[in-house]
Design a protein around this motif. Structure first.
Motif, PDB file in Angstrom:
ATOM      1  N   PRO A  51      53.841  41.548  41.116  1.00 19.54           N
ATOM      2  CA  PRO A  51      54.201  42.904  40.746  1.00 19.54           C
ATOM      3  C   PRO A  51      53.427  43.852  39.798  1.00 19.54           C
ATOM      4  CG  PRO A  51      56.170  41.843  41.305  1.00 19.54           C
ATOM      5  CD  PRO A  51      55.259  40.797  41.249  1.00 19.54           C
ATOM      6  N   ASN A  52      53.014  42.692  38.799  1.00 21.43           N
ATOM      7  CA  ASN A  52      52.426  43.202  37.454  1.00 21.43           C
ATOM      8  C   ASN A  52      50.845  43.655  37.836  1.00 21.43           C
ATOM      9  OD1 ASN A  52      50.870  40.830  37.722  1.00 21.43           O
ATOM     10  ND2 ASN A  52      51.468  40.114  35.876  1.00 21.43           N
ATOM     11  N   TRP A  53      50.277  43.411  39.236  1.00 23.45           N
ATOM     12  CA  TRP A  53      49.025  43.846  39.712  1.00 23.45           C
ATOM     13  C   TRP A  53      49.302  45.444  39.619  1.00 23.45           C
ATOM     14  CZ3 TRP A  53      48.539  40.912  45.056  1.00 23.45           C
ATOM     15  CH2 TRP A  53      48.237  39.358  44.666  1.00 23.45           C
ATOM     16  N   LEU A  54      50.332  46.067  39.966  1.00 19.68           N
ATOM     17  CA  LEU A  54      50.597  47.462  39.731  1.00 19.68           C
ATOM     18  C   LEU A  54      50.306  48.307  38.558  1.00 19.68           C
ATOM     19  CD1 LEU A  54      53.059  47.978  42.568  1.00 19.68           C
ATOM     20  CD2 LEU A  54      50.644  47.894  42.899  1.00 19.68           C
ATOM     21  N   SER A  55      50.440  47.597  37.566  1.00 18.85           N
ATOM     22  CA  SER A  55      50.272  48.041  36.215  1.00 18.85           C
ATOM     23  C   SER A  55      48.800  47.974  35.564  1.00 18.85           C
ATOM     24  CB  SER A  55      51.062  47.080  35.110  1.00 18.85           C
ATOM     25  OG  SER A  55      50.617  45.824  35.050  1.00 18.85           O
ATOM     26  N   GLU A  56      47.892  47.320  36.573  1.00 21.04           N
ATOM     27  CA  GLU A  56      46.655  47.584  36.140  1.00 21.04           C
ATOM     28  C   GLU A  56      45.926  48.617  36.976  1.00 21.04           C
ATOM     29  OE1 GLU A  56      44.957  45.399  34.185  1.00 21.04           O
ATOM     30  OE2 GLU A  56      46.753  44.273  33.809  1.00 21.04           O
ATOM     31  N   PRO A  57      44.637  49.317  36.550  1.00 21.88           N
ATOM     32  CA  PRO A  57      44.134  50.072  37.086  1.00 21.88           C
ATOM     33  C   PRO A  57      43.637  49.756  38.467  1.00 21.88           C
ATOM     34  CG  PRO A  57      43.163  49.849  34.803  1.00 21.88           C
ATOM     35  CD  PRO A  57      44.088  48.996  34.965  1.00 21.88           C
ATOM     36  N   PRO A  58      43.625  50.966  39.510  1.00 22.64           N
ATOM     37  CA  PRO A  58      43.285  50.388  40.668  1.00 22.64           C
ATOM     38  C   PRO A  58      42.189  50.096  40.988  1.00 22.64           C
ATOM     39  CG  PRO A  58      43.774  52.762  40.590  1.00 22.64           C
ATOM     40  CD  PRO A  58      44.200  51.997  39.151  1.00 22.64           C
ATOM     41  N   LEU A  59      41.823  49.198  42.059  1.00 23.59           N
ATOM     42  CA  LEU A  59      40.446  48.887  42.457  1.00 23.59           C
ATOM     43  C   LEU A  59      40.041  48.994  43.706  1.00 23.59           C
ATOM     44  CD1 LEU A  59      37.699  47.979  41.196  1.00 23.59           C
ATOM     45  CD2 LEU A  59      38.363  45.650  41.415  1.00 23.59           C
ATOM     46  N   ARG A  60      41.064  48.281  44.510  1.00 29.83           N
ATOM     47  CA  ARG A  60      40.538  48.351  46.131  1.00 29.83           C
ATOM     48  C   ARG A  60      41.721  49.216  46.672  1.00 29.83           C
ATOM     49  NH1 ARG A  60      37.717  44.091  48.447  1.00 29.83           N
ATOM     50  NH2 ARG A  60      37.877  45.350  50.239  1.00 29.83           N
ATOM     51  N   VAL A  61      41.063  50.230  47.195  1.00 30.62           N
ATOM     52  CA  VAL A  61      42.169  51.268  47.717  1.00 30.62           C
ATOM     53  C   VAL A  61      41.694  51.435  49.322  1.00 30.62           C
ATOM     54  CG1 VAL A  61      42.552  53.772  47.683  1.00 30.62           C
ATOM     55  CG2 VAL A  61      42.207  52.659  45.665  1.00 30.62           C
ATOM     56  N   GLN A 199      21.849  46.873  54.916  1.00 31.17           N
ATOM     57  CA  GLN A 199      21.197  46.401  53.798  1.00 31.17           C
ATOM     58  C   GLN A 199      21.797  47.119  52.531  1.00 31.17           C
ATOM     59  OE1 GLN A 199      18.187  44.978  53.983  1.00 31.17           O
ATOM     60  NE2 GLN A 199      18.882  44.628  56.074  1.00 31.17           N
ATOM     61  N   GLN A 200      22.855  47.935  52.654  1.00 33.33           N
ATOM     62  CA  GLN A 200      23.369  48.505  51.553  1.00 33.33           C
ATOM     63  C   GLN A 200      24.575  47.887  51.048  1.00 33.33           C
ATOM     64  OE1 GLN A 200      23.973  52.595  52.576  1.00 33.33           O
ATOM     65  NE2 GLN A 200      22.283  53.274  51.559  1.00 33.33           N
ATOM     66  N   GLN A 201      25.049  48.113  50.099  1.00 30.65           N
ATOM     67  CA  GLN A 201      26.412  47.622  49.266  1.00 30.65           C
ATOM     68  C   GLN A 201      27.223  48.669  49.101  1.00 30.65           C
ATOM     69  OE1 GLN A 201      25.856  44.780  46.280  1.00 30.65           O
ATOM     70  NE2 GLN A 201      25.288  43.121  47.541  1.00 30.65           N
ATOM     71  N   CYS A 202      28.596  48.403  48.678  1.00 30.92           N
ATOM     72  CA  CYS A 202      29.275  49.426  48.123  1.00 30.92           C
ATOM     73  C   CYS A 202      29.850  49.114  46.996  1.00 30.92           C
ATOM     74  CB  CYS A 202      30.734  49.610  49.285  1.00 30.92           C
ATOM     75  SG  CYS A 202      31.913  50.505  48.536  1.00 30.92           S
ATOM     76  N   PHE A 203      29.685  50.185  46.055  1.00 29.61           N
ATOM     77  CA  PHE A 203      29.858  49.879  44.477  1.00 29.61           C
ATOM     78  C   PHE A 203      31.286  50.839  44.233  1.00 29.61           C
ATOM     79  CE2 PHE A 203      28.717  50.753  39.948  1.00 29.61           C
ATOM     80  CZ  PHE A 203      29.274  49.461  39.491  1.00 29.61           C
ATOM     81  N   SER A 204      32.247  50.258  43.891  1.00 29.63           N
ATOM     82  CA  SER A 204      33.918  51.245  43.623  1.00 29.63           C
ATOM     83  C   SER A 204      33.818  51.290  42.094  1.00 29.63           C
ATOM     84  CB  SER A 204      34.809  50.547  44.323  1.00 29.63           C
ATOM     85  OG  SER A 204      35.867  50.904  44.018  1.00 29.63           O
ATOM     86  N   ILE A 205      33.867  52.773  41.648  1.00 32.89           N
ATOM     87  CA  ILE A 205      34.285  52.815  40.125  1.00 32.89           C
ATOM     88  C   ILE A 205      35.547  53.686  40.214  1.00 32.89           C
ATOM     89  CG2 ILE A 205      33.217  54.105  38.091  1.00 32.89           C
ATOM     90  CD1 ILE A 205      30.358  54.333  39.975  1.00 32.89           C
ATOM     91  N   THR A 206      36.359  52.640  39.445  1.00 34.54           N
ATOM     92  CA  THR A 206      37.740  53.672  38.982  1.00 34.54           C
ATOM     93  C   THR A 206      37.485  54.385  37.804  1.00 34.54           C
ATOM     94  OG1 THR A 206      38.872  51.794  40.282  1.00 34.54           O
ATOM     95  CG2 THR A 206      40.041  52.919  38.740  1.00 34.54           C
ATOM     96  N   ILE A 207      38.104  55.545  37.794  1.00 29.74           N
ATOM     97  CA  ILE A 207      37.800  56.460  36.909  1.00 29.74           C
ATOM     98  C   ILE A 207      39.070  57.127  36.522  1.00 29.74           C
ATOM     99  CG2 ILE A 207      35.595  57.297  37.342  1.00 29.74           C
ATOM    100  CD1 ILE A 207      36.568  59.757  38.386  1.00 29.74           C
TER     101      ILE A 207
END
Length: 404
Positions: A51-61, A199-207
């Motif tokens: 449950p403490n996962w949800l207290s961290e900033p989101p990353l995978r959406v 050939q590409q990658q996905c870069f996820s940036i949480t702001i």
């Protein structure tokens, strides 16, 4: 028996209707749905959700469409999703620099919203909460993996599990692989795959944003790859940057301040200021299992298919897999070989066909827009202009995006 987390040794030689390997978003939801039919289910997951996962900033959406939302409501999982981890969006926009913006709005189809952007952990945790509050014949074991399976009788499999110290066998009518793109179940079943790495990658940036929460998610196509904005609750948002492996590697090496400068010069203008709090990168792959069914083994979710995440349809395909499998098995005696094979054949035909159509469509968009070729650029301009000029076509696209 109510949902309970059990030690592996306690289930030795037990018999189940279905053993599900993989208790992520798709696997845990599938266990809940099958359990609600009165079936006995064993769910195996490497690690327990915290449950403490949800207290961290989101990353995978994940972008959960309306079909998936409706299905998750039906199995009483949606109601358990943490509200702070879910953000409904009413509008979706896409464009290329120098072309008209194509915007889809829930108002155009008299809906409250088009979908919701939800952190993956919240979807997974919600399924386990629903299991905890139910009285289903679902056993859950964390920290175990499958090592082998064999045919014990015409109607039963013998499944071997281990937690590194204890090895245990259980019997089951069905073995379901919901264990991701590198599925162990698929490997043990000798089911091959076809596909390729992009050939590409996905870069996820949480702001962390300093502007009002948005009700729109958008995507701008650039020659180097799409750039997308995903609104979230609690002043968070995610920026998605598609680019070459080399470029993503460079972005990962930057300080957060320097990365912000890169965002400001590359992305369309955001509504206000922001601070970067977290980043991650993911490879882009397309994989299709050659078969979704083999005897009494069934694949769902990423174990069966991974697609370009361009429109965020991956998890929705997985939920459709689960929904259809549950519907087909609703009145099926899993010991009835002929009837079960017939239902699994329907599952294979329907779900593989739908997945291939979606994969091909995403590839088409990817190859059409991720370049700077003059002829294709002219065609893209015509395509986007036509989308705005043909309301009926926009409505069809919206309904497909909603999952219907």
């Amino acid at each position: 028996m109510t949902f309970s987390e059990l030690p592996l040794s306690s289930i030795a030689n037990k018999q189940y209707d279905a053993v599900i390997i993989g208790g992520g978003m798709v696997g845990a939801s599938l266990a809940l749905g099958l359990g609600q039919q009165g079936k006995s289910v064993l769910l195996i997951e490497k690690g327990a959700p915290q449950p403490n996962w949800l207290s961290e900033p989101p990353l995978r959406v994940s972008a959960v469409n309306r079909y998936s939302e409706t299905w998750l409501r039906e199995i009483n999982s949606w109601q358990e999703i943490d509200e702070a981890s879910s953000c409904a969006f009413k509008r979706l926009a896409t464009w290329e620099k120098g072309t008209p913006v194509v915007e889809f709005s829930a108002d155009d189809i008299n809906e409250t919203h088009l979908g919701s952007l939800i952190r993956n952990e919240a979807i997974q945790i919600a399924a386990y909460k629903a299991l905890e509050q139910s009285a289903l014949k679902v056993d859950v074991v964390f920290g175990a993996v499958i090592t082998a399976y064999s045919q014990k009788t015409d109607s039963k499999l013998l499944v071997t599990l281990t937690d590194g110290e204890t090895e245990t066998n259980v019997e089951s009518h069905l073995l379901i692989g919901a264990d991701g793109a590198n599925s162990k179940v698929r490997q043990l079943s000798n089911i091959g795959t076809s596909g390729w790495d992009y050939q590409q990658q996905c870069f996820s940036i949480t702001i962390n944003t300093q502007f009002e929460q948005q009700d729109i998610t958008w995507q701008e196509f650039q020659p180097s790859g799409p750039k997308a904005f995903l609104p979230l609750n609690n002043n968070y948002a995610c920026l998605i940057w598609y680019d070459s492996k080399e470029k993503v590697g460079h972005l990962k090496s930057l300080s957060l301040d320097n990365l912000k400068e890169q965002v400001l010069t590359t992305f369309p203008e955001l509504p206000g200021d922001f601070e970067i709090v977290k980043t991650a990168s993911f490879p882009l792959t397309r994989r299709q299992a050659n078969s979704y069914v083999k005897n009494r083994v069934v694949l769902v979710g990423d174990a069966a298919h991974t697609i370009n995440p361009l429109a965020g349809q991956g998890v929705n395909l997985g939920f459709k897999d689960s929904a259809e499998l549950i519907e087909l098995l609703g009145d099926t005696d899993l010991s009835d070989i002929n009837k079960l094979n017939q239902r699994l054949s329907v599952y294979q035909r329907n779900r593989k066909g739908d997945s291939l159509v979606m994969s091909t469509a995403m590839d088409g968009f990817y190859h059409l827009f991720s370049n700077d070729k003059g002829l294709l650029k002219s065609f893209r301009h015509l395509l986007l202009s036509a989308a705005n000029a043909l309301p009926s076509a926009k409505l069809k696209v919206m309904k497909k995006a909603l999952g219907f």
